[in-house]
Design an enzyme around this catalytic site. Sequence first.
Site, short mmCIF file in Angstrom:
data_model
loop_
_atom_site.label_atom_id
_atom_site.label_comp_id
_atom_site.label_asym_id
_atom_site.label_seq_id
_atom_site.Cartn_x
_atom_site.Cartn_y
_atom_site.Cartn_z
N ASN A 211 37.03 42.94 45.18
CA ASN A 211 36.81 43.11 43.75
C ASN A 211 36.12 41.87 43.19
O ASN A 211 36.44 40.75 43.57
CB ASN A 211 38.18 43.32 43.07
N ASP B 2 35.87 46.41 30.09
CA ASP B 2 35.96 46.21 28.64
C ASP B 2 34.57 45.82 28.15
O ASP B 2 33.71 45.41 28.93
CB ASP B 2 37.02 45.19 28.22
#
Length: 563
Positions: A208, A275
């Site tokens: 990630n 986000d």
Amino acid sequence: MLSTTLNRSGARIRTLTAAAALALLTVFLAPAVPADASAPLRQHAAARGKFIGAALATGPLSNETQYRTLAAGEFNQITAENAMKWDATEPSQGQFNFSGADAIMNFAQQNDQQVHGHTLVWHSQTPTWVQNLPATAMREAMRNHIDTVAGRYADNPALVSWDVVNEVFEENGSLRTSFWYNTLGQSYIADAFRYARAADPDARLCINDYNVEGINAKSTAMYNLVRSLRQQNVPVDCVGFQSHLAIQYGFPNDLQQNLQRFADLGVQVRITELDVRMQMPRDASKDATQATYYRNVVNACLAVTACAGVTIWGITDRHSWVPDTFPGEGAALIYNENYQTKPAYTAVHDALAGGTGNDTTPPTTPGTPAASGVTSSSASLSWAASTDSGGSGLAGYNVYREQGATDTLLGQSATNSTTLTGLTADTEYQVYVRARDGAGNLSTPSATVTFETSAGGGPGGPCTATGTVQTQWNNGYVVQPVTVTNTGSATLNGWTVTFTLPAGHTLAGSWNATLTTSGQTVTAKSVSYNGTLAPNAATSFGFQVNRPSGNTQTPSGYTCASP
């Protein structure tokens, strides 16, 4: 309780009631079915065969009813924002605390949700006692931590995946010089994945990182690492794209293309920490741009079969990490501070609901694109915007090259302009644009524009290449940087570096250049973003090599030519 033991592909459900187990299997394993138009996000996502997730904080999960209600009702996947990190689970060596992690797991089981574990090995939020260990002790501490934490939930069907290693790259594509890397070398990455597979054989194991949403030096380094690890049978099952975006920096219009190139390696891809922040204060225009970004991310995932879903990094702006990290910025989530939905929520909802057939009206036809700034490898395009009346909102534009029976998708844009890169020199292009809405409807094609890329400017001038060994270990090493310098008086339009690997040495990965081998001779060619060098300008690339144990030789004979 179920008495049989199933695995995660239909599997290992010991701790659930029969009703809960059936619900979990229905959401994640059964064929997708339509959702009602006003259904929660999770129902629309399940109907598309995806998850929609949120990162949860244990404080508001325990103390705020609205937080718990939305977390349970809107999302079919959750990630612990902090409760599963090393500083929370093993603050002192061998002393484990699972109170927060268990609370997340219990909430997921009660609400038929899957859990993504975050994160096992990271340079941040790792206690000092780990950072100060010598190599052998550090590797053993890593193995024990992974075995204990991942092993604790290995028999729990709600825990389906882990971020095994997190944020291993610098922005230029070099490996981050964290305490892990400085003490253990690059091998810690492969070791972590192997330890995680041993601890939980059924979990999907992910790498990630952030700023890898578009095709750039960092994402290409990630791509090369994943490809290399899988070639070595290291169990990397998926790649996570954090996607902390900001409206003032533009949208990564090659997101879908980037997701697909990773998927083509045979891994699952997922948006892990979405986000979209803005410079405060909020206004309607910023909200609209933010909504478009959210819609584009969801649509990119929907368009890639191997994309499992999208996790939003939080629920409400009341508990977002953004204002503390980026002063003057905020409002990054789909609910405001008072738990009211924002246009971003509607964008996510309508993008997920697009498969239900509620909006069948395509956008109007875009204007004819105009080309400008054409070079040997790029061109800028702009066109008159489309409008959309179907209700799902205008998601963006696809740009195609007309090539007869099969037209090529050259790029995507959230706005009515884009810059195409990676074009072939001295080539004619006929290009048109189609608008797409939140439901996936495409407009009719615009008229075409024709332009021809330049020939590349000839040889351009002399260049030099110098390689530096950044780090090495018993059976391998990393050369970073290989510095390429234009030593001539004319602009360099592409470069080619050759060098020789010692006998028995083999390439394991590369970044910021395209490498090919013939015997022990390696040829490195510039890529679209670093081939043009003004006089005296320089760029760099890097590579990793495997070598026989005990062999201390490194590459030699670096030469550079243009192109």
